[in-house]
Design a protein around this motif. Structure first.
Motif, PDB file in Angstrom:
ATOM      1  N   PHE A 156      -7.982   3.549  -4.573  1.00  0.00           N
ATOM      2  CA  PHE A 156      -6.703   3.230  -3.485  1.00  0.00           C
ATOM      3  C   PHE A 156      -5.405   4.179  -4.516  1.00  0.00           C
ATOM      4  O   PHE A 156      -4.287   4.096  -3.636  1.00  0.00           O
ATOM      5  CB  PHE A 156      -7.150   1.801  -3.538  1.00  0.00           C
ATOM      6  CG  PHE A 156      -5.276   1.444  -2.357  1.00  0.00           C
ATOM      7  CD1 PHE A 156      -5.275   1.671  -0.796  1.00  0.00           C
ATOM      8  CD2 PHE A 156      -4.539   0.411  -3.261  1.00  0.00           C
ATOM      9  CE1 PHE A 156      -4.841   1.053  -0.404  1.00  0.00           C
ATOM     10  CE2 PHE A 156      -3.926  -0.074  -1.717  1.00  0.00           C
ATOM     11  CZ  PHE A 156      -4.198   0.451  -0.803  1.00  0.00           C
ATOM     12  N   SER A 159      -4.202   6.896  -5.027  1.00  0.00           N
ATOM     13  CA  SER A 159      -3.499   8.015  -2.647  1.00  0.00           C
ATOM     14  C   SER A 159      -2.582   7.002  -2.493  1.00  0.00           C
ATOM     15  O   SER A 159      -1.849   7.911  -1.913  1.00  0.00           O
ATOM     16  CB  SER A 159      -4.665   7.788  -1.798  1.00  0.00           C
ATOM     17  OG  SER A 159      -4.811   6.077  -2.025  1.00  0.00           O
ATOM     18  N   THR A 160      -2.424   5.808  -3.214  1.00  0.00           N
ATOM     19  CA  THR A 160      -0.602   5.337  -2.929  1.00  0.00           C
ATOM     20  C   THR A 160       0.039   6.704  -3.414  1.00  0.00           C
ATOM     21  O   THR A 160       0.808   6.581  -2.762  1.00  0.00           O
ATOM     22  CB  THR A 160      -1.175   3.533  -2.852  1.00  0.00           C
ATOM     23  OG1 THR A 160      -2.129   3.803  -2.947  1.00  0.00           O
ATOM     24  CG2 THR A 160       0.096   3.296  -1.985  1.00  0.00           C
TER      25      THR A 160
END
Length: 190
Positions: A156, A159-160
């Motif tokens: 996460f 991807s952020t």
């Protein structure tokens, strides 16, 4: 992470202690007991993770949660003798409902502070060790789940960070313009 002698105890001792502390904190709603448990939870969490992190957590998350519970409870719980206000639908806001909301909010703050301590004392290995003796299949499922949580968090974060990148200056995709979204960039590279 600070280490203390309680961390080195057998996992069953840690597990039994936290189960009993959480059980008393959640199910015995006496104000003095909740106050003692709250002070103990904050003090123990502060020794494990530091006073600044504990105060920051309590001021940012726990205090607003306590205020929300204290404000919402009188809207749904109308029991009490001391009527403070009368709503348009005929229900009354009572002092006892506000105090009960305060008690429930303090229970929430207390348990979240105890869970801060639990996360540092009962590691994944200790938790799986205790549960594995009684329920080995559940322990295997928990071990696999616990392994994937850090992986999902790292993915996460990647991807952020990737989606925050400014793709407007990309040279691989000449038709990508400044007003297009990151989705267009991903479509371009497929």
């Amino acid at each position: 992470m600070a280490k203390d002698s309680f961390t080195n105890c057998h996992p069953l001792v840690n597990f039994a202690y936290f189960i009993s502390v959480l059980g008393c904190s959640m199910f015995i709603l006496h104000p003095y007991l909740i106050a003692i448990s709250l002070v103990s939870a904050i003090a123990y969490s502060a020794t494990l993770v530091g006073i600044h992190k504990v105060l920051k957590f309590n001021l940012i998350f726990a205090l607003p949660g306590l205020l929300v519970i204290m404000g919402i409870n009188p809207l749904f719980n109308h029991f009490g003798v001391t009527q403070l206000a009368l709503l348009q639908n005929g229900n009354s806001i009572t002092l006892e409902a506000i105090v009960y909301g305060l008690i429930l909010g303090l229970v929430l703050v207390t348990t979240t502070n105890w869970f801060t301590a639990i996360n540092h004392i009962l590691t994944r290995d200790k938790f799986v060790d205790v549960v594995g003796r009684v329920l080995p299949k559940v322990a295997l499922l928990l071990a696999l789940s616990f392994r994937f949580i850090p992986l999902f968090i790292n993915q996460f974060k990647k991807s952020t960070a990737h989606s925050k990148h400014d793709w407007t200056g990309s040279h691989d995709c000449p038709w990508l313009h400044k007003n297009q979204t990151n989705f267009d960039h991903h479509v371009c590279h497929v």
